[in-house]
Design a protein around this motif. Structure first.
Motif, PDB file in Angstrom:
ATOM      1  N   TYR A 144     -22.271   4.134   6.357  1.00 17.44           N
ATOM      2  CA  TYR A 144     -22.398   3.605   7.722  1.00 17.44           C
ATOM      3  C   TYR A 144     -21.301   2.578   7.990  1.00 17.44           C
ATOM      4  O   TYR A 144     -21.557   1.375   8.061  1.00 17.44           O
ATOM      5  N   LEU A 155     -25.295  -8.356   9.813  1.00 20.16           N
ATOM      6  CA  LEU A 155     -26.619  -8.003  10.355  1.00 20.16           C
ATOM      7  C   LEU A 155     -27.598  -9.156  10.147  1.00 20.16           C
ATOM      8  O   LEU A 155     -28.332  -9.539  11.053  1.00 20.16           O
ATOM      9  N   ASP A 158     -26.582 -11.985  12.500  1.00 19.15           N
ATOM     10  CA  ASP A 158     -26.948 -11.647  13.880  1.00 19.15           C
ATOM     11  C   ASP A 158     -28.440 -11.903  14.103  1.00 19.15           C
ATOM     12  O   ASP A 158     -28.837 -12.551  15.077  1.00 19.15           O
ATOM     13  N   LYS A 162     -30.251 -14.867  16.401  1.00 15.75           N
ATOM     14  CA  LYS A 162     -31.145 -14.524  17.515  1.00 15.75           C
ATOM     15  C   LYS A 162     -32.517 -15.157  17.343  1.00 15.75           C
ATOM     16  O   LYS A 162     -33.171 -15.509  18.320  1.00 15.75           O
ATOM     17  N   ASP A 207     -18.721  -8.380  13.662  1.00 18.26           N
ATOM     18  CA  ASP A 207     -19.375  -9.359  14.542  1.00 18.26           C
ATOM     19  C   ASP A 207     -20.829  -9.603  14.123  1.00 18.26           C
ATOM     20  O   ASP A 207     -21.522  -8.639  13.849  1.00 18.26           O
ATOM     21  N   PRO A 256     -38.541  -6.832   7.373  1.00 17.87           N
ATOM     22  CA  PRO A 256     -37.659  -5.758   7.874  1.00 17.87           C
ATOM     23  C   PRO A 256     -36.176  -6.091   7.738  1.00 17.87           C
ATOM     24  O   PRO A 256     -35.341  -5.196   7.609  1.00 17.87           O
ATOM     25  N   TYR A 379     -28.935  -2.686  -1.112  1.00 16.95           N
ATOM     26  CA  TYR A 379     -28.934  -1.819   0.074  1.00 16.95           C
ATOM     27  C   TYR A 379     -28.710  -2.696   1.295  1.00 16.95           C
ATOM     28  O   TYR A 379     -27.613  -2.802   1.815  1.00 16.95           O
TER      29      TYR A 379
ATOM     30  N   ILE B  82     -33.108  -4.221  15.679  1.00 17.98           N
ATOM     31  CA  ILE B  82     -33.417  -5.638  15.433  1.00 17.98           C
ATOM     32  C   ILE B  82     -32.202  -6.456  14.998  1.00 17.98           C
ATOM     33  O   ILE B  82     -32.249  -7.672  15.004  1.00 17.98           O
ATOM     34  N   ALA B  83     -31.133  -5.797  14.585  1.00 20.87           N
ATOM     35  CA  ALA B  83     -29.900  -6.526  14.252  1.00 20.87           C
ATOM     36  C   ALA B  83     -28.745  -5.550  14.365  1.00 20.87           C
ATOM     37  O   ALA B  83     -28.911  -4.355  14.115  1.00 20.87           O
ATOM     38  N   GLU B  84     -27.613  -6.046  14.779  1.00 20.04           N
ATOM     39  CA  GLU B  84     -26.469  -5.143  14.904  1.00 20.04           C
ATOM     40  C   GLU B  84     -25.164  -5.859  14.564  1.00 20.04           C
ATOM     41  O   GLU B  84     -25.083  -7.086  14.596  1.00 20.04           O
ATOM     42  N   THR B  85     -24.190  -5.051  14.215  1.00 11.33           N
ATOM     43  CA  THR B  85     -22.846  -5.596  14.020  1.00 11.33           C
ATOM     44  C   THR B  85     -21.837  -4.544  14.431  1.00 11.33           C
ATOM     45  O   THR B  85     -22.128  -3.348  14.403  1.00 11.33           O
ATOM     46  N   THR B  86     -20.693  -5.010  14.852  1.00  8.59           N
ATOM     47  CA  THR B  86     -19.590  -4.107  15.134  1.00  8.59           C
ATOM     48  C   THR B  86     -18.541  -4.335  14.055  1.00  8.59           C
ATOM     49  O   THR B  86     -17.948  -5.399  13.973  1.00  8.59           O
ATOM     50  N   VAL B 103     -22.941  -0.504  13.920  1.00  6.35           N
ATOM     51  CA  VAL B 103     -24.089  -0.140  13.085  1.00  6.35           C
ATOM     52  C   VAL B 103     -25.185  -1.185  13.292  1.00  6.35           C
ATOM     53  O   VAL B 103     -24.932  -2.280  13.784  1.00  6.35           O
ATOM     54  N   GLY B 104     -26.385  -0.837  12.912  1.00  7.13           N
ATOM     55  CA  GLY B 104     -27.472  -1.780  13.112  1.00  7.13           C
ATOM     56  C   GLY B 104     -28.681  -1.477  12.259  1.00  7.13           C
ATOM     57  O   GLY B 104     -28.771  -0.424  11.619  1.00  7.13           O
ATOM     58  N   THR B 105     -29.593  -2.426  12.249  1.00  4.79           N
ATOM     59  CA  THR B 105     -30.855  -2.274  11.544  1.00  4.79           C
ATOM     60  C   THR B 105     -31.923  -1.877  12.560  1.00  4.79           C
ATOM     61  O   THR B 105     -32.094  -2.550  13.571  1.00  4.79           O
ATOM     62  N   PRO B 113     -37.548  -0.398   7.828  1.00  2.98           N
ATOM     63  CA  PRO B 113     -36.239  -0.563   8.445  1.00  2.98           C
ATOM     64  C   PRO B 113     -35.224   0.411   7.860  1.00  2.98           C
ATOM     65  O   PRO B 113     -35.333   0.794   6.700  1.00  2.98           O
ATOM     66  N   VAL B 114     -34.263   0.823   8.681  1.00  8.14           N
ATOM     67  CA  VAL B 114     -33.151   1.638   8.179  1.00  8.14           C
ATOM     68  C   VAL B 114     -31.854   1.138   8.796  1.00  8.14           C
ATOM     69  O   VAL B 114     -31.847   0.584   9.900  1.00  8.14           O
ATOM     70  N   LEU B 115     -30.781   1.350   8.070  1.00  4.39           N
ATOM     71  CA  LEU B 115     -29.446   1.093   8.602  1.00  4.39           C
ATOM     72  C   LEU B 115     -28.970   2.379   9.264  1.00  4.39           C
ATOM     73  O   LEU B 115     -29.163   3.460   8.716  1.00  4.39           O
ATOM     74  N   HIS B 117     -26.053   4.326  12.351  1.00  2.00           N
ATOM     75  CA  HIS B 117     -25.026   4.255  13.385  1.00  2.00           C
ATOM     76  C   HIS B 117     -25.724   3.994  14.719  1.00  2.00           C
ATOM     77  O   HIS B 117     -26.839   4.482  14.950  1.00  2.00           O
ATOM     78  N   GLU B 124     -29.095  -4.677  23.398  1.00  2.00           N
ATOM     79  CA  GLU B 124     -29.506  -5.586  22.340  1.00  2.00           C
ATOM     80  C   GLU B 124     -31.036  -5.628  22.263  1.00  2.00           C
ATOM     81  O   GLU B 124     -31.707  -5.842  23.264  1.00  2.00           O
TER      82      GLU B 124
END
Ligand code: ZN
Lengths: 395, 417
Positions: A144, A155, A158, A162, A207, A256, A379, B82-86, B103-105, B113-115, B117, B124
């Motif tokens: 990914y 992540l 972020d 928040k 980011d 989570p 992971y 619930i969380a993201e990054t570029t 990508v994000g959680t 939870p999964v990671l 695309h 958001e």
């Protein structure tokens, strides 16, 4: 699970850590891990005034030793230990090595344990390490975007921002203070002053993480010895007592996303065993591959409440001369991350600070230190956490 | 809202073609179960048969009860970001060429939870719909899409990497004489293909639907006979560099098994079309497509084999044709192996009895040519590699997955299939 009975863990009486060694880091080096570990071991022996034959316990941490382990190193380096350990816990390696070695010495399984971590950094080794870091990373995170730990911590950061309201400026303050500490530390790779403006406007990496949130991978080694208090006295070595340690793996698996580490599970026991409170600590060395995780350590170790890490940072001066000296050599963020040696850096620096032998700016009157470790993004989160409370001669 | 991708300009022949690179390919053997389902467009995760815990990444044992009985099960598609990054910098060359990459959680409704695309239109903290698809490396990955369809949603840069959308791409249909070939041309044109080349053998010989075929927008009828190596090679030298999707609609179907046929003339004709046909096409068009797997908006992306479902297991009533289809099906696996590294997907569409002359006496339910064409275009838009079309084929595949040997027994009984 039944509640733990009142049995109290045995203290680390009569055991000390001594001889903090740092082999100056290099951004890239053609030398293999064996070379770095050998150099650190040699420095240990020379500085302590002992011979290699005196080392009867050997504990190693390294990501780049393949195909060798600690076993191969004994023959490679001519050691004949009766106690051998290999700790593959990345950022938690230092604390975990210390607590294992301390018990070995305390129980008489070994008398003189050399704890060494070292890693190579060839031009392509970082990419190679990421792609084969763990099975879960291979199956479920590397495909990914292949952002590595940058993306994982992005992540976490972020989410932390928040949910707690922490700002980039708060993380920046941690990084800027560490850079200030690094300016006097001779082995730091990053020697230019860093301003908050530079931190904020730095090139984005993943980011909200930007350039100065990330450590620079490099080559290097760190080491220390664990022995009895008497042995240290005989060798005339400044020695550090171990007040308390904790270790935990895969804590809170149902969160989570990572908002805390294993410290939170064990901190009450940690402080009780140490017989001190957070206010008694003269300096804190956290594992700082990204500032968000240092902030979580402030919270989870009990220096402030959960979610108040940013406020804690706003209320303190984190430099060596400040109200809360933190990562006093500059930490990995300014010294560099020499693989598993990054998990030793804080511990080795704390040993210097509480014995009054800092290579950079000495924290005035430093006697008591807490070191915490964190490692292995298997992971989506770091699995290993640990901490140690240390007391120097004057404590 | 996603910005619509523009139709690419004519390629400057002086410009270097971007060579295909791949996202990480390596997976544990256990994780291949996820890829198998993703190739069918199914989102599965391991679920414990004993305690019902859902688990991910792929494991050998249940982390709640240590049961070894983890089975891949279809999962509810919903979740929340619930969380993201570029990602702006990557150590992998494929992603490096494509950053920024989001990508994000996702906190799944399935409870873990999964990671994944992340589609560009997800807000958001927004609700998402999960899909599992194979990426350019042929391995399964998860992607979160907006819960509701958004404008130009399929044009999202990251999503288009997982799909074989005909929009702005050029397709070759190998046989336009049949209703199926014509239905396929119509469907591709409607899906936004910029050119649909339709092969017709012996162009001078009239055929039903010829005028309607020629009238479909963007269709170019060209001479192609898959049983003639010269014809296939000539066409490849003409248009080989601009075939992004190849759909082999040529087939030769005759009822009958082996024993009651006289000689091997019919069997040879079946093999000429059904096996040597694709072999000729692969040799002529495969190398060009493999080279152009990362060639921008209209990169080569898919090779489609249309096969009778009896390619999986022989139906004696059509025994000899089944055997030639089995050969073609086997060859498709070889092709997938040879396309590895190019990002070009092989889509096998297995269909039940088709509504056409050579299967006239078979009972319903049957698949109409239009239905098959629609299903294939849909599968391309979704980026699938495995597709069954029609109730007969769905049922056949279910039985085949349950136990191919039991199915084989059934097929050889008088009332089989
Ligand atoms: Zn279970």
């Amino acid at each position: 699970m039944t509640k733990r009975d009142a049995r109290v863990r045995q203290a680390y009486d009569g055991v000390v850590a001594a001889v903090p060694i740092t082999i100056p880091y290099q951004r890239y080096s053609p030398e293999p891990a064996h070379w770095w570990i050998a150099r650190a071991l040699g420095e240990l022996v020379r500085t302590a005034g002992i011979t290699p034959q005196d080392i009867d316990g050997f504990c190693v941490s390294s990501f780049t030793l393949f195909p060798d382990t600690a076993v191969g190193l004994t023959q490679h380096l001519g050691l004949t230990p009766r106690w051998l350990d290999h700790i593959p816990m990345g950022g938690a390696s230092g604390v975990v090595s210390l607590r294992r070695a301390a018990r070995a010495v305390q129980c008489g399984d070994a008398e003189m344990v050399a704890c060494v971590s070292g890693d190579a950094n060839h031009v392509d080794s970082f990419r190679r390490m990421l792609s084969s870091f763990s099975r879960f990373a291979q199956d479920a995170s590397y495909p990914y975007g292949s952002g590595g730990p940058n993306a994982s911590f992005a992540l976490m950061t972020d989410h932390y921002m928040k949910t707690t309201g922490a700002m980039r400026e708060d993380f920046g303050k941690i990084c800027v203070a560490q850079r200030d500490n690094a300016l006097s530390f001779p082995h730091a790779l990053m020697k230019k002053p860093l301003s908050l403006e530079q931190y904020i406007s730095a090139r984005p990496i993943s980011d909200p993480i930007a350039l100065f949130d990330c450590v620079m991978p490099c080559a290097g080694a760190e080491a220390f010895l664990v022995m009895s208090e008497d042995a240290a006295k005989n060798l005339d070595l400044p020695a550090v007592r171990v007040l308390s340690t904790i270790e935990r793996h895969n804590a809170f698996p149902d969160d989570p996303i990572q908002i805390r580490g294993g410290w939170e599970m064990d901190r009450d026991e940690f402080w009780a065993m140490a017989g001190i409170a957070p206010d008694d600590v003269d300096l804190l060395e956290t594992y700082d591959d990204y500032p968000v995780i240092s902030m979580m350590q402030f919270e989870d170790l009990g220096f402030c409440k959960k979610g108040e890490g940013a406020e804690f940072v706003r209320g303190h001066d984190l430099t060596n001369g400040g109200s809360f000296p933190h990562n006093t050599s500059g930490g990995q963020l300014s010294v560099g991350q020499a693989g598993a040696a990054g998990g030793y850096l804080g511990l080795v620096e704390a040993l210097r600070q509480v014995t009054g032998t800092a290579l950079g700016r000495q924290v005035e009157g430093a006697k008591t230190a807490v070191v915490s470790g964190f490692g292995m993004i298997n992971y989506d989160r770091g699995l290993c956490s640990g901490a140690a409370a240390l007391a120097g001669p004057g404590a | 809202m996603t910005e619509a991708i523009k139709r690419p300009r004519r390629k400057d022949p002086q410009k270097r073609t971007v060579l295909p690179t791949l996202p990480p390919t390596s997976r544990s053997r256990r994780a291949l179960g996820f890829s198998v389902a993703a190739a069918e467009g199914r989102f599965v995760l391991q679920k414990c048969d004993d305690c019902e815990a859902v688990t991910y990444p792929p494991r050998e044992a249940c982390p709640k009860c240590l049961s070894m009985n983890l089975e891949w099960r279809d999962m509810p598609e919903g979740g929340k970001l619930i969380a993201e990054t570029t990602i702006q910098t990557s150590t992998n060359v494929y992603f490096r060429e494509r950053t920024p990459w989001r990508v994000g959680t996702i906190a799944l409704d399935a409870g873990i939870p999964v990671l994944a695309h992340i589609h560009g239109d997800i807000a958001e903290g927004g609700r998402v719909r999960m899909i599992a698809r194979t990426d350019k490396s042929g391995q399964g990955v998860l992607m979160a899409l907006p819960e509701q369809e958004t404008e130009n949603m399929a044009d999202d840069k990251q999503l288009r990497e997982l799909t074989c959308d005909p929009k702005h791409r050029r397709a070759l249909i190998t046989d336009g004489r049949t209703q199926l070939g014509q239905a396929m041309a119509k469907a591709l044109s409607a899906a936004g293909a910029s050119t649909v080349f339709v092969g017709v053998a012996e162009t001078w010989r009239p055929f039903a639907g010829a005028d309607a075929l020629a009238a479909i927008p963007n269709v170019e009828v060209i001479a192609l006979d898959v049983t003639d190596t010269v014809s296939v090679n000539e066409l490849a030298s003409e248009i080989g560099g601009k075939v992004d999707i190849l759909i082999n609609t040529a087939e030769y179907v005759r009822a009958g098994g082996a024993m009651d046929r006289d000689g091997i003339v019919t069997a040879r004709d079946e093999m000429e079309v059904n096996y040597f046909g694709p072999l000729r096409l692969i040799q002529a068009f495969g190398p060009g497509m493999r080279f152009r797997g990362a060639d921008g908006v209209n990169s080569a992306c898919a090779w489609v084999n249309l096969l009778s479902v009896y390619a999986l297991s022989n139906w004696p009533a059509y025994g000899s044709t089944s055997a030639s289809q089995a050969a073609a099906y086997s060859l498709s696996q070889c092709l997938r192996g040879e396309f590895h590294g190019s990002g070009v997907k092989v889509l096998n569409a297995l269909f039940g009895p088709l509504e056409e002359d050579w299967r006239q006496h078979l009972p319903p339910p049957k698949v109409t040519p239009e239905g098959l064409a629609k299903a294939v275009v849909g599968a391309l838009q979704q980026g699938l590699e495995e597709l069954t079309v029609g109730a007969v084929a769905d049922d056949f595949l279910t039985r085949w997955k349950q136990d191919p040997r039991v199915l084989a027994r059934e097929l050889t009984q008088p009332e089989g299939a």
